[in-house]
Design a protein around this motif. Structure first.
Motif, mmCIF file in Angstrom:
data_model
loop_
_atom_site.group_PDB
_atom_site.id
_atom_site.type_symbol
_atom_site.label_atom_id
_atom_site.label_comp_id
_atom_site.label_asym_id
_atom_site.label_seq_id
_atom_site.Cartn_x
_atom_site.Cartn_y
_atom_site.Cartn_z
ATOM 1 N N ARG A 80 0.833 -1.212 0.000
ATOM 2 C CA ARG A 80 0.000 0.000 0.000
ATOM 3 C C ARG A 80 0.868 1.262 0.000
ATOM 4 N NH1 ARG A 80 -5.280 1.021 0.705
ATOM 5 N NH2 ARG A 80 -5.686 -1.158 1.237
ATOM 6 N N ALA A 81 1.932 1.271 0.788
ATOM 7 C CA ALA A 81 2.820 2.434 0.821
ATOM 8 C C ALA A 81 3.504 2.630 -0.528
ATOM 9 C CB ALA A 81 3.856 2.269 1.930
ATOM 10 N N ALA A 82 3.863 1.530 -1.194
ATOM 11 C CA ALA A 82 4.496 1.623 -2.513
ATOM 12 C C ALA A 82 3.558 2.262 -3.524
ATOM 13 C CB ALA A 82 4.914 0.231 -2.989
ATOM 14 N N GLN A 83 2.321 1.837 -3.514
ATOM 15 C CA GLN A 83 1.343 2.388 -4.455
ATOM 16 C C GLN A 83 1.113 3.874 -4.198
ATOM 17 O OE1 GLN A 83 -1.846 -0.353 -3.652
ATOM 18 N NE2 GLN A 83 -1.129 -1.851 -5.151
ATOM 19 N N ALA A 84 1.037 4.257 -2.918
ATOM 20 C CA ALA A 84 0.843 5.672 -2.577
ATOM 21 C C ALA A 84 2.040 6.510 -3.006
ATOM 22 C CB ALA A 84 0.603 5.814 -1.074
ATOM 23 N N GLN A 138 2.053 7.059 -6.821
ATOM 24 C CA GLN A 138 1.087 8.078 -7.245
ATOM 25 C C GLN A 138 1.585 9.473 -6.893
ATOM 26 O OE1 GLN A 138 -1.607 7.662 -9.126
ATOM 27 N NE2 GLN A 138 -1.145 5.479 -9.245
ATOM 28 N N LEU A 139 2.184 9.609 -5.730
ATOM 29 C CA LEU A 139 2.743 10.885 -5.295
ATOM 30 C C LEU A 139 3.856 11.325 -6.249
ATOM 31 C CD1 LEU A 139 2.286 12.654 -2.680
ATOM 32 C CD2 LEU A 139 4.325 11.547 -1.771
ATOM 33 N N GLY A 140 4.694 10.369 -6.634
ATOM 34 C CA GLY A 140 5.798 10.676 -7.524
ATOM 35 C C GLY A 140 5.342 11.119 -8.899
ATOM 36 N N GLY A 191 6.429 14.366 -4.035
ATOM 37 C CA GLY A 191 7.391 13.811 -3.103
ATOM 38 C C GLY A 191 7.719 12.394 -3.494
ATOM 39 N N GLN A 192 8.532 11.728 -2.675
ATOM 40 C CA GLN A 192 8.983 10.370 -2.972
ATOM 41 C C GLN A 192 8.497 9.349 -1.963
ATOM 42 O OE1 GLN A 192 13.223 11.140 -2.788
ATOM 43 N NE2 GLN A 192 13.400 11.107 -5.024
ATOM 44 N N ALA A 193 7.940 9.783 -0.844
ATOM 45 C CA ALA A 193 7.738 8.877 0.283
ATOM 46 C C ALA A 193 6.301 8.875 0.787
ATOM 47 C CB ALA A 193 8.677 9.255 1.427
ATOM 48 N N ALA A 194 5.914 7.717 1.314
ATOM 49 C CA ALA A 194 4.599 7.574 1.949
ATOM 50 C C ALA A 194 4.724 6.577 3.090
ATOM 51 C CB ALA A 194 3.562 7.105 0.947
ATOM 52 N N VAL A 195 3.868 6.735 4.088
ATOM 53 C CA VAL A 195 3.751 5.786 5.198
ATOM 54 C C VAL A 195 2.350 5.209 5.161
ATOM 55 C CG1 VAL A 195 3.721 5.494 7.711
ATOM 56 C CG2 VAL A 195 5.453 6.962 6.646
ATOM 57 N N ALA A 196 2.267 3.887 5.260
ATOM 58 C CA ALA A 196 0.958 3.230 5.200
ATOM 59 C C ALA A 196 0.949 2.010 6.104
ATOM 60 C CB ALA A 196 0.617 2.827 3.769
ATOM 61 N N ARG A 221 -4.630 1.410 5.235
ATOM 62 C CA ARG A 221 -4.791 2.830 4.897
ATOM 63 C C ARG A 221 -3.446 3.514 4.736
ATOM 64 N NH1 ARG A 221 -6.311 5.793 10.638
ATOM 65 N NH2 ARG A 221 -4.986 4.515 11.994
ATOM 66 N N VAL A 222 -3.479 4.620 4.007
ATOM 67 C CA VAL A 222 -2.313 5.486 3.895
ATOM 68 C C VAL A 222 -2.316 6.435 5.089
ATOM 69 C CG1 VAL A 222 -1.160 7.262 2.514
ATOM 70 C CG2 VAL A 222 -2.291 5.341 1.377
ATOM 71 N N ILE A 223 -1.211 6.483 5.810
ATOM 72 C CA ILE A 223 -1.100 7.280 7.034
ATOM 73 C C ILE A 223 -0.612 8.692 6.737
ATOM 74 C CG2 ILE A 223 -0.009 7.441 9.302
ATOM 75 C CD1 ILE A 223 -1.882 5.056 9.089
ATOM 76 N N ALA A 224 0.417 8.816 5.890
ATOM 77 C CA ALA A 224 1.012 10.129 5.601
ATOM 78 C C ALA A 224 1.720 10.071 4.257
ATOM 79 C CB ALA A 224 2.000 10.522 6.699
ATOM 80 N N VAL A 225 1.752 11.213 3.586
ATOM 81 C CA VAL A 225 2.508 11.336 2.338
ATOM 82 C C VAL A 225 3.456 12.521 2.461
ATOM 83 C CG1 VAL A 225 0.773 10.246 0.880
ATOM 84 C CG2 VAL A 225 0.669 12.712 1.268
#
Length: 295
Positions: free
Chosen positions: A167-171, A174-176, A181-186, A190-194
């Motif tokens: 899930r974090a990889a997918q987020a 999409q962000l990239g 940005g390059q990073a996400a926490v999930a 659910r996605v927690i932060a981008v």
């Protein structure tokens, strides 16, 4: 996978310009390049000017002097450059008195700084290349910094943690694509932060705050994914982690970290792996971030 060889100069002692921001990376690149036969010339800018470069052939430039860089490099016989290191704050060229060369470049410079990081770096590299400079990647000079595919720590991502990697990889992908940005926490659900303009460190501070306020469950494994942007030029700003990232991830209560394999950097990897193992976190290189396959 066989580790690629570091790029050697055409002849021993060929000059290499290193435009150096902050952090450990510029010093690593300089040392490895010199060992490979290059003669580095350091141009510290922004955060890079906070470090002592007195042991190296160097010339520091303020933002007001950045238009002088091309003449400076040519004066020192340099035709090949690499950009590395962190720049925490973009310059406001309207707020200071530029040098004459910088003044002449202001229209070009102001166009560069309008977009996201990826578009900025493409514009900067294009500015060097159109003037006849060859622009190298960090990994061409220090290939052992690249993240291998697979699990690199004693702990492995399994069950909900493995699903959180996906899930974090997918987020992050999409962000990239939006050059945000390059990073996400999930977590797995659910996605927690981008990551936005604040960077990975401040994003992880937000996650730590959310966890402290009970917004993240105690039994909810969370993962940081730093992804290579789909449209990114591989010569610049690869996603990276260092020991400080591990400290921040541990403080945020994460279960582990994942990176795009072969397109991200681990700075001082021995210390990073040691810190991850001590904290009980995992690190995994993912060959296809769109799928988040951590096996």
């Amino acid at each position: 996978m066989t580790q690629p060889m570091a790029l050697a100069p055409a002849e021993p002692g060929e000059r290499l310009g290193i435009v150096a921001g902050g952090g450990a990376l510029p010093r690593i690149v300089a040392a490895e390049a010199r060992q490979s036969g290059w003669a580095p010339f350091i141009v510290p800018i922004a955060d890079g000017r906070l470090y002592d470069w007195s042991a190296w052939d160097h010339r520091s430039l303020s933002w007001a002097q950045t238009g002088d860089v091309f003449t400076l490099l040519r004066t020192h016989g340099i035709a090949t450059v690499v950009f590395c290191g962190t720049i925490s704050v973009r310059p406001d060229y309207r707020s200071f008195v530029p040098s004459l060369r910088t003044l002449g470049m202001l229209p070009e410079i102001l166009r560069m700084v309008r977009g996201g990081d990826d578009s900025l770096l493409r514009a900067v590299s294009g500015s060097f290349e159109v003037r006849g400079f060859r622009v190298l990647s960090v990994q061409s000079l220090v290939p052992n910094l690249l993240t291998p595919d697979g699990v690199l720590t004693r702990r492995e991502p399994t069950g909900p943690a493995a699903a959180a990697v996906q899930r974090a990889a997918q987020a992050a992908q999409q962000l990239g694509r939006l050059d945000i940005g390059q990073a996400a926490v999930a977590s797995c659900d659910r996605v927690i932060a981008v990551e936005g303009i604040e960077g990975t460190g401040e994003m992880l501070q937000r996650v730590a705050d959310l966890r402290g306020r009970g917004r993240i469950g105690r039994g909810e494994p969370t993962v940081l994914f730093k992804a290579f942007k789909p449209q990114q030029d591989e010569r610049f700003d690869l996603p990276s982690i260092g020991v400080e990232t591990v400290r921040q991830a541990e403080a945020a209560g994460l279960s582990g970290i994942a990176l795009t394999a072969e397109r991200s950097l681990i700075i001082e990897s021995e210390g990073v792996i040691e810190a991850l193992d001590a904290a009980g976190l995992f690190l995994v290189g993912v060959s296809d971030p769109t799928m988040g396959d951590a096996r």
